[in-house]
Motif scaffolding. Sequence first.
Motif, PDB file in Angstrom:
ATOM      1  N   LYS A 187     100.460  79.016 -56.962  1.00 46.95           N
ATOM      2  CA  LYS A 187      99.095  78.487 -56.967  1.00 46.95           C
ATOM      3  C   LYS A 187      98.704  77.761 -55.678  1.00 46.95           C
ATOM      4  O   LYS A 187      97.515  77.676 -55.356  1.00 46.95           O
ATOM      5  CB  LYS A 187      98.918  77.526 -58.152  1.00 46.95           C
ATOM      6  CG  LYS A 187      99.170  78.150 -59.514  1.00 46.95           C
ATOM      7  CD  LYS A 187      98.160  79.228 -59.834  1.00 46.95           C
ATOM      8  CE  LYS A 187      98.359  79.767 -61.246  1.00 46.95           C
ATOM      9  NZ  LYS A 187      97.369  80.810 -61.595  1.00 46.95           N
ATOM     10  N   ASN A 188      99.680  77.218 -54.957  1.00 40.88           N
ATOM     11  CA  ASN A 188      99.357  76.414 -53.775  1.00 40.88           C
ATOM     12  C   ASN A 188      99.572  77.149 -52.455  1.00 40.88           C
ATOM     13  O   ASN A 188      99.392  76.574 -51.387  1.00 40.88           O
ATOM     14  CB  ASN A 188     100.183  75.121 -53.773  1.00 40.88           C
ATOM     15  CG  ASN A 188      99.854  74.231 -54.957  1.00 40.88           C
ATOM     16  OD1 ASN A 188      98.766  74.290 -55.497  1.00 40.88           O
ATOM     17  ND2 ASN A 188     100.807  73.411 -55.382  1.00 40.88           N
ATOM     18  N   LYS A 189      99.984  78.395 -52.533  1.00 46.30           N
ATOM     19  CA  LYS A 189     100.271  79.171 -51.334  1.00 46.30           C
ATOM     20  C   LYS A 189      99.006  79.375 -50.500  1.00 46.30           C
ATOM     21  O   LYS A 189      97.945  79.708 -51.029  1.00 46.30           O
ATOM     22  CB  LYS A 189     100.864  80.524 -51.722  1.00 46.30           C
ATOM     23  CG  LYS A 189     101.407  81.334 -50.567  1.00 46.30           C
ATOM     24  CD  LYS A 189     102.075  82.609 -51.087  1.00 46.30           C
ATOM     25  CE  LYS A 189     102.674  83.408 -49.939  1.00 46.30           C
ATOM     26  NZ  LYS A 189     103.300  84.670 -50.447  1.00 46.30           N
ATOM     27  N   ILE A 190      99.117  79.162 -49.201  1.00 46.20           N
ATOM     28  CA  ILE A 190      97.994  79.365 -48.287  1.00 46.20           C
ATOM     29  C   ILE A 190      98.351  80.521 -47.351  1.00 46.20           C
ATOM     30  O   ILE A 190      99.147  80.356 -46.423  1.00 46.20           O
ATOM     31  CB  ILE A 190      97.690  78.086 -47.478  1.00 46.20           C
ATOM     32  CG1 ILE A 190      97.346  76.937 -48.418  1.00 46.20           C
ATOM     33  CG2 ILE A 190      96.544  78.341 -46.498  1.00 46.20           C
ATOM     34  CD1 ILE A 190      97.124  75.603 -47.717  1.00 46.20           C
ATOM     35  N   LYS A 204      90.234  81.550 -44.461  1.00 44.88           N
ATOM     36  CA  LYS A 204      89.646  81.951 -45.739  1.00 44.88           C
ATOM     37  C   LYS A 204      89.656  80.777 -46.710  1.00 44.88           C
ATOM     38  O   LYS A 204      88.688  80.554 -47.441  1.00 44.88           O
ATOM     39  CB  LYS A 204      90.429  83.131 -46.322  1.00 44.88           C
ATOM     40  CG  LYS A 204      89.877  83.636 -47.644  1.00 44.88           C
ATOM     41  CD  LYS A 204      90.691  84.811 -48.161  1.00 44.88           C
ATOM     42  CE  LYS A 204      90.159  85.305 -49.500  1.00 44.88           C
ATOM     43  NZ  LYS A 204      90.962  86.438 -50.028  1.00 44.88           N
ATOM     44  N   GLU A 205      90.754  80.029 -46.719  1.00 43.18           N
ATOM     45  CA  GLU A 205      90.855  78.850 -47.575  1.00 43.18           C
ATOM     46  C   GLU A 205      89.808  77.816 -47.193  1.00 43.18           C
ATOM     47  O   GLU A 205      89.183  77.183 -48.057  1.00 43.18           O
ATOM     48  CB  GLU A 205      92.257  78.259 -47.469  1.00 43.18           C
ATOM     49  CG  GLU A 205      92.617  77.264 -48.548  1.00 43.18           C
ATOM     50  CD  GLU A 205      92.921  77.913 -49.880  1.00 43.18           C
ATOM     51  OE1 GLU A 205      92.744  77.219 -50.902  1.00 43.18           O
ATOM     52  OE2 GLU A 205      93.322  79.085 -49.901  1.00 43.18           O
ATOM     53  N   GLU A 206      89.596  77.637 -45.904  1.00 42.43           N
ATOM     54  CA  GLU A 206      88.578  76.694 -45.426  1.00 42.43           C
ATOM     55  C   GLU A 206      87.191  77.106 -45.901  1.00 42.43           C
ATOM     56  O   GLU A 206      86.416  76.263 -46.361  1.00 42.43           O
ATOM     57  CB  GLU A 206      88.606  76.621 -43.897  1.00 42.43           C
ATOM     58  CG  GLU A 206      89.688  75.731 -43.332  1.00 42.43           C
ATOM     59  CD  GLU A 206      89.561  75.589 -41.826  1.00 42.43           C
ATOM     60  OE1 GLU A 206      89.071  76.535 -41.181  1.00 42.43           O
ATOM     61  OE2 GLU A 206      89.940  74.526 -41.292  1.00 42.43           O
ATOM     62  N   ARG A 207      86.887  78.378 -45.793  1.00 44.78           N
ATOM     63  CA  ARG A 207      85.563  78.845 -46.227  1.00 44.78           C
ATOM     64  C   ARG A 207      85.380  78.622 -47.726  1.00 44.78           C
ATOM     65  O   ARG A 207      84.306  78.219 -48.181  1.00 44.78           O
ATOM     66  CB  ARG A 207      85.386  80.338 -45.890  1.00 44.78           C
ATOM     67  CG  ARG A 207      85.264  80.613 -44.392  1.00 44.78           C
ATOM     68  CD  ARG A 207      84.775  82.029 -44.142  1.00 44.78           C
ATOM     69  NE  ARG A 207      85.718  83.039 -44.643  1.00 44.78           N
ATOM     70  CZ  ARG A 207      86.714  83.549 -43.931  1.00 44.78           C
ATOM     71  NH1 ARG A 207      86.907  83.132 -42.682  1.00 44.78           N
ATOM     72  NH2 ARG A 207      87.513  84.456 -44.442  1.00 44.78           N
ATOM     73  N   GLY A 208      86.434  78.887 -48.482  1.00 46.68           N
ATOM     74  CA  GLY A 208      86.355  78.669 -49.917  1.00 46.68           C
ATOM     75  C   GLY A 208      86.137  77.209 -50.267  1.00 46.68           C
ATOM     76  O   GLY A 208      85.341  76.883 -51.161  1.00 46.68           O
ATOM     77  N   MET A 209      86.826  76.322 -49.564  1.00 40.37           N
ATOM     78  CA  MET A 209      86.677  74.892 -49.824  1.00 40.37           C
ATOM     79  C   MET A 209      85.307  74.386 -49.392  1.00 40.37           C
ATOM     80  O   MET A 209      84.705  73.539 -50.063  1.00 40.37           O
ATOM     81  CB  MET A 209      87.794  74.112 -49.113  1.00 40.37           C
ATOM     82  CG  MET A 209      89.165  74.327 -49.732  1.00 40.37           C
ATOM     83  SD  MET A 209      90.469  73.388 -48.920  1.00 40.37           S
ATOM     84  CE  MET A 209      89.995  71.727 -49.382  1.00 40.37           C
ATOM     85  N   GLU A 210      84.800  74.909 -48.276  1.00 40.45           N
ATOM     86  CA  GLU A 210      83.461  74.519 -47.820  1.00 40.45           C
ATOM     87  C   GLU A 210      82.400  74.945 -48.829  1.00 40.45           C
ATOM     88  O   GLU A 210      81.446  74.209 -49.098  1.00 40.45           O
ATOM     89  CB  GLU A 210      83.187  75.128 -46.445  1.00 40.45           C
ATOM     90  CG  GLU A 210      83.980  74.455 -45.323  1.00 40.45           C
ATOM     91  CD  GLU A 210      83.925  75.236 -44.024  1.00 40.45           C
ATOM     92  OE1 GLU A 210      83.402  76.381 -44.030  1.00 40.45           O
ATOM     93  OE2 GLU A 210      84.420  74.721 -42.999  1.00 40.45           O
ATOM     94  N   HIS A 211      82.577  76.144 -49.386  1.00 43.28           N
ATOM     95  CA  HIS A 211      81.641  76.625 -50.413  1.00 43.28           C
ATOM     96  C   HIS A 211      81.723  75.734 -51.655  1.00 43.28           C
ATOM     97  O   HIS A 211      80.695  75.387 -52.254  1.00 43.28           O
ATOM     98  CB  HIS A 211      81.971  78.080 -50.768  1.00 43.28           C
ATOM     99  CG  HIS A 211      81.112  78.640 -51.858  1.00 43.28           C
ATOM    100  ND1 HIS A 211      79.789  79.009 -51.664  1.00 43.28           N
ATOM    101  CD2 HIS A 211      81.384  78.880 -53.185  1.00 43.28           C
ATOM    102  CE1 HIS A 211      79.289  79.448 -52.803  1.00 43.28           C
ATOM    103  NE2 HIS A 211      80.220  79.374 -53.744  1.00 43.28           N
ATOM    104  N   TYR A 212      82.933  75.371 -52.048  1.00 43.80           N
ATOM    105  CA  TYR A 212      83.117  74.504 -53.209  1.00 43.80           C
ATOM    106  C   TYR A 212      82.481  73.134 -52.977  1.00 43.80           C
ATOM    107  O   TYR A 212      81.818  72.588 -53.872  1.00 43.80           O
ATOM    108  CB  TYR A 212      84.614  74.358 -53.506  1.00 43.80           C
ATOM    109  CG  TYR A 212      84.936  73.414 -54.631  1.00 43.80           C
ATOM    110  CD1 TYR A 212      84.587  73.706 -55.949  1.00 43.80           C
ATOM    111  CD2 TYR A 212      85.595  72.210 -54.383  1.00 43.80           C
ATOM    112  CE1 TYR A 212      84.875  72.836 -56.984  1.00 43.80           C
ATOM    113  CE2 TYR A 212      85.901  71.339 -55.417  1.00 43.80           C
ATOM    114  CZ  TYR A 212      85.540  71.660 -56.712  1.00 43.80           C
ATOM    115  OH  TYR A 212      85.830  70.787 -57.735  1.00 43.80           O
ATOM    116  N   LEU A 213      82.652  72.588 -51.776  1.00 44.70           N
ATOM    117  CA  LEU A 213      82.069  71.289 -51.462  1.00 44.70           C
ATOM    118  C   LEU A 213      80.545  71.350 -51.469  1.00 44.70           C
ATOM    119  O   LEU A 213      79.873  70.406 -51.911  1.00 44.70           O
ATOM    120  CB  LEU A 213      82.574  70.802 -50.098  1.00 44.70           C
ATOM    121  CG  LEU A 213      84.028  70.324 -50.062  1.00 44.70           C
ATOM    122  CD1 LEU A 213      84.489  70.119 -48.625  1.00 44.70           C
ATOM    123  CD2 LEU A 213      84.209  69.042 -50.857  1.00 44.70           C
TER     124      LEU A 213
END
Length: 313
Positions: free
Chosen positions: A105-108, A113-122
């Motif tokens: 679950k925590n694998k990056i 891509k992870e940054e974009r996902g987190m920015e969208h979530y924020l």
Amino acid sequence: MVIDTEYFTLHSLCEGVYAAIAKPGQGAWSNAGIVDLGDELLVFDALGTPSAGKELRCQAENITGKKVKYLINSHYHGDHVFGNQVFMDTTIIATSLTHKWCEEKNKIDDVEKEERGMEHYLLKLNNQIDVTDDAILKKSLINQFNEMSKVLRDLHNMNILLPSVLFEEKLIIKGASQSVELYCLGGGHSPSDTFMYLPTEKIAFMGDLITEDLHVPVYDSTEFLSILQVVKQMDIEMMVPGHGGIGRMAMCDTILDYLSLLFQRATEAHHSKITREDFIADFELPIQYQQWQGVNGIKANLSKVYTDLQPTR
């Protein structure tokens, strides 16, 4: 003794035992523990960012003059393990199931891509903050936004470090002058929840099995109840929750009462053949839980308990 840092306040519980209580929205995101074993140190949980984890280790080694030898991961959630990399030269201990879920679950794989996902979530969180009129929900969303922003800040330097020593139900770690007992009685909040008990001092570091004024997410409601019923029988005088302030066994009673209420209401709903949607919509939140935080409130837990108690055909 209380030491104030950017991420947490460090409290001396007794000689050689400390609790790091997270400051909301600053990047620690969860509580942690420090135990002086005699010749070396043990840390319970690594906090929610490498920056906070680094401060935790620095404080531990500065106040004791000793080095950290062991790190315990209570469960796989990022707010407890994203600081692991700071302890890469120590022995990191968890259950095999926590290791598995942390790896999966925590694998990056792709940081950008992870940054974009987190920015969208924020952005989504920010929109929710703007439109909600519920003061408790707004406070929960703001804290979630602030904590996730700190994770995003550290993301480029984050290395998900996995546990290296695994146990299943119980592990005793003996030091020159102090011993600790690790227990995993199953999974209530996550698939595998470890807590730490100091029998001489009667202190327990509970991870997210115990939280304060929080609709802590439920993974398995039946196991959650059974775990806390065992904890209730232990000789514990002081509890350090995964989130919230230091307390006593009454904290366990509170979560037991909360889960028992959900069980009772969900059981009644099934007997009356009420749908899950109507059960959640018609549920009246008792006054003692109306100030509890959580981005999903009680609704996610109502849904989970209802599903867990769904009669099999």
